[in-house]
Design a protein around this motif. Structure first.
Motif, PDB file in Angstrom:
ATOM      1  N   ALA A  46      -5.110  -8.744 -11.727  1.00 40.62           N
ATOM      2  CA  ALA A  46      -3.731  -8.692 -11.191  1.00 40.62           C
ATOM      3  C   ALA A  46      -3.484  -8.092  -9.977  1.00 40.62           C
ATOM      4  O   ALA A  46      -2.647  -8.639  -9.229  1.00 40.62           O
ATOM      5  CB  ALA A  46      -2.853  -8.246 -12.408  1.00 40.62           C
ATOM      6  N   ILE A  47      -3.940  -6.980  -9.650  1.00 43.51           N
ATOM      7  CA  ILE A  47      -3.509  -6.398  -8.484  1.00 43.51           C
ATOM      8  C   ILE A  47      -4.716  -5.932  -7.415  1.00 43.51           C
ATOM      9  O   ILE A  47      -4.433  -5.564  -6.716  1.00 43.51           O
ATOM     10  CB  ILE A  47      -2.712  -4.899  -8.699  1.00 43.51           C
ATOM     11  CG1 ILE A  47      -3.729  -4.059  -9.713  1.00 43.51           C
ATOM     12  CG2 ILE A  47      -1.449  -5.071  -9.555  1.00 43.51           C
ATOM     13  CD1 ILE A  47      -3.221  -2.556  -9.885  1.00 43.51           C
ATOM     14  N   GLY A  48      -5.817  -6.177  -8.071  1.00 40.45           N
ATOM     15  CA  GLY A  48      -7.120  -5.825  -7.171  1.00 40.45           C
ATOM     16  C   GLY A  48      -7.597  -4.404  -7.396  1.00 40.45           C
ATOM     17  O   GLY A  48      -6.825  -3.357  -7.833  1.00 40.45           O
ATOM     18  N   ALA A 101       7.304  -1.473  -4.838  1.00 41.43           N
ATOM     19  CA  ALA A 101       8.476  -0.527  -4.817  1.00 41.43           C
ATOM     20  C   ALA A 101       8.040   0.650  -3.975  1.00 41.43           C
ATOM     21  O   ALA A 101       8.824   1.670  -3.678  1.00 41.43           O
ATOM     22  CB  ALA A 101       8.708   0.293  -6.097  1.00 41.43           C
ATOM     23  N   GLY A 102       6.660   0.531  -3.512  1.00 39.61           N
ATOM     24  CA  GLY A 102       6.011   1.617  -2.378  1.00 39.61           C
ATOM     25  C   GLY A 102       4.903   2.456  -2.887  1.00 39.61           C
ATOM     26  O   GLY A 102       4.684   3.402  -2.042  1.00 39.61           O
ATOM     27  N   ALA A 103       4.568   2.026  -4.086  1.00 41.54           N
ATOM     28  CA  ALA A 103       3.367   2.933  -4.648  1.00 41.54           C
ATOM     29  C   ALA A 103       2.151   2.567  -4.001  1.00 41.54           C
ATOM     30  O   ALA A 103       1.906   1.221  -3.321  1.00 41.54           O
ATOM     31  CB  ALA A 103       3.295   2.744  -6.228  1.00 41.54           C
ATOM     32  N   GLU A 104       1.324   3.685  -3.486  1.00 43.89           N
ATOM     33  CA  GLU A 104       0.016   3.293  -2.965  1.00 43.89           C
ATOM     34  C   GLU A 104      -1.086   2.644  -3.739  1.00 43.89           C
ATOM     35  O   GLU A 104      -1.631   1.858  -3.526  1.00 43.89           O
ATOM     36  CB  GLU A 104      -0.656   4.382  -2.349  1.00 43.89           C
ATOM     37  CG  GLU A 104      -2.049   4.490  -1.670  1.00 43.89           C
ATOM     38  CD  GLU A 104      -2.958   5.789  -1.917  1.00 43.89           C
ATOM     39  OE1 GLU A 104      -3.917   5.537  -1.548  1.00 43.89           O
ATOM     40  OE2 GLU A 104      -2.488   6.563  -2.501  1.00 43.89           O
ATOM     41  N   ALA A 114       2.991  -3.863 -12.898  1.00 52.01           N
ATOM     42  CA  ALA A 114       1.937  -2.871 -11.778  1.00 52.01           C
ATOM     43  C   ALA A 114       2.331  -3.432 -10.571  1.00 52.01           C
ATOM     44  O   ALA A 114       2.674  -2.715  -9.593  1.00 52.01           O
ATOM     45  CB  ALA A 114       0.539  -3.161 -12.167  1.00 52.01           C
ATOM     46  N   SER A 115       2.513  -4.969 -10.256  1.00 50.23           N
ATOM     47  CA  SER A 115       2.773  -5.327  -8.976  1.00 50.23           C
ATOM     48  C   SER A 115       4.098  -4.893  -8.578  1.00 50.23           C
ATOM     49  O   SER A 115       4.535  -4.694  -7.415  1.00 50.23           O
ATOM     50  CB  SER A 115       2.676  -7.038  -8.927  1.00 50.23           C
ATOM     51  OG  SER A 115       1.544  -7.249  -9.216  1.00 50.23           O
ATOM     52  N   GLU A 116       5.085  -4.818  -9.487  1.00 57.55           N
ATOM     53  CA  GLU A 116       6.545  -4.396  -9.064  1.00 57.55           C
ATOM     54  C   GLU A 116       6.473  -3.046  -8.458  1.00 57.55           C
ATOM     55  O   GLU A 116       7.239  -2.768  -7.640  1.00 57.55           O
ATOM     56  CB  GLU A 116       7.549  -4.225 -10.442  1.00 57.55           C
ATOM     57  CG  GLU A 116       7.500  -5.596 -10.724  1.00 57.55           C
ATOM     58  CD  GLU A 116       8.444  -5.862 -12.248  1.00 57.55           C
ATOM     59  OE1 GLU A 116       9.155  -4.703 -12.526  1.00 57.55           O
ATOM     60  OE2 GLU A 116       8.148  -6.508 -13.144  1.00 57.55           O
TER      61      GLU A 116
END
Length: 264
Positions: free
Chosen positions: A131-133, A103-106, A97-99
């Protein structure tokens, strides 16, 4: 919720299949029998061109969906054309997910990862949210109707899970995500009208931003979704849209409508 407190808006999409932008009849995707696939449209334009079109028209909250393997490069191309402007779904896990955010995903969109062996795992939901919030996570509760219920469908809408789309499950999920995406897989790509009952139920149940996709065929469907959901649900147009080879809805009209409604 009063209907004048929020307006139903048009949300754009980029569906990727084998690296190309396509519009597919949602119920025809199959890992077991590729011959069942029904495709309404295959774009000559690149994913980046669609992303740039959305960016140029100020369309936010759009989603890029990778339908199966072979779409990562195309997805990265779209995200690079509009950093921070699109959400990404398809094969998202707590590990990658973090990758995709880098890469530019909102935001990232997740379904199948939450359902090992087609059974819901709250542990996996907590893992990816942690992991990402929560604010970066969209849960896709795309579903198929079974009797008087809607059950979440995963793996390109082929496999029915044990989760019913209802107030209780949406309340649970919304503790760990900031948004919902809902493809009505039974009507996806058919241009025969939205699932009005589902949209009305979503209007009753959801408390976070929610986008519905499936069956939209006329610009007046924005008014219909507005009325049914009280403005809680936004709407995606696919196969009916002129930029996807459709003849029923003009992209420019939807953009103008968004501008108009955003000012209300």
């Amino acid at each position: 919720m009063s209907t004048n407190s929020r307006r139903t808006l048009f949300r754009p999409c980029i569906d990727l299949h084998n690296g190309q932008v396509k519009q597919i009849v949602g119920g025809t995707l199959s890992d077991h029998d590729p011959s069942t696939l029904k495709t309404n449209f295959v774009a000559s334009q690149s994913p980046a061109e669609f992303a740039k079109l959305y960016k140029d028209n100020g369309l936010v909250g759009g989603h890029v969906i990778k339908l199966g393997p072979g779409n990562d490069n195309a997805a990265r191309e779209a995200l690079a054309a509009w950093p921070g402007g699109l959400q990404i779904g398809g094969g998202i896990t707590d590990k990658n997910a973090s990758e995709w955010l880098e890469a530019g995903a909102e935001k990232v969109i997740v379904t199948s990862f939450l359902f090992p062996e087609a059974k819901f795992s709250v542990e996996r939901l907590k893992s990816i949210s942690s992991a990402i919030g929560k604010e970066k996570l969209v849960v896709d509760v795309s579903c198929r109707r079974r009797g008087d219920k809607w059950l979440v469908a995963m793996n390109k809408w082929q496999d029915i899970t044990d989760m019913e789309v209802c107030r209780e499950t949406l309340d649970l999920l919304s503790e760990y995500c900031s948004e919902f995406l809902v493809h009505a897989a039974d009507v996806e790509g058919l241009c025969q009208g939205i699932d009005e009952e589902l949209v009305a139920k979503l209007g009753e149940w959801v408390h976070v931003p929610t986008t519905y996709a499936g069956g939209a065929k006329d610009i007046s469907d924005l008014d219909l979704v507005q009325r049914l959901s009280g403005g809680r649900v936004d709407l995606t147009f696919g196969s009916a849209l002129d930029i996807f080879g459709g003849e029923l809805v003009k992209f420019g009209d939807l953009c103008a409508r968004n501008v108009q409604d955003s000012q209300l």
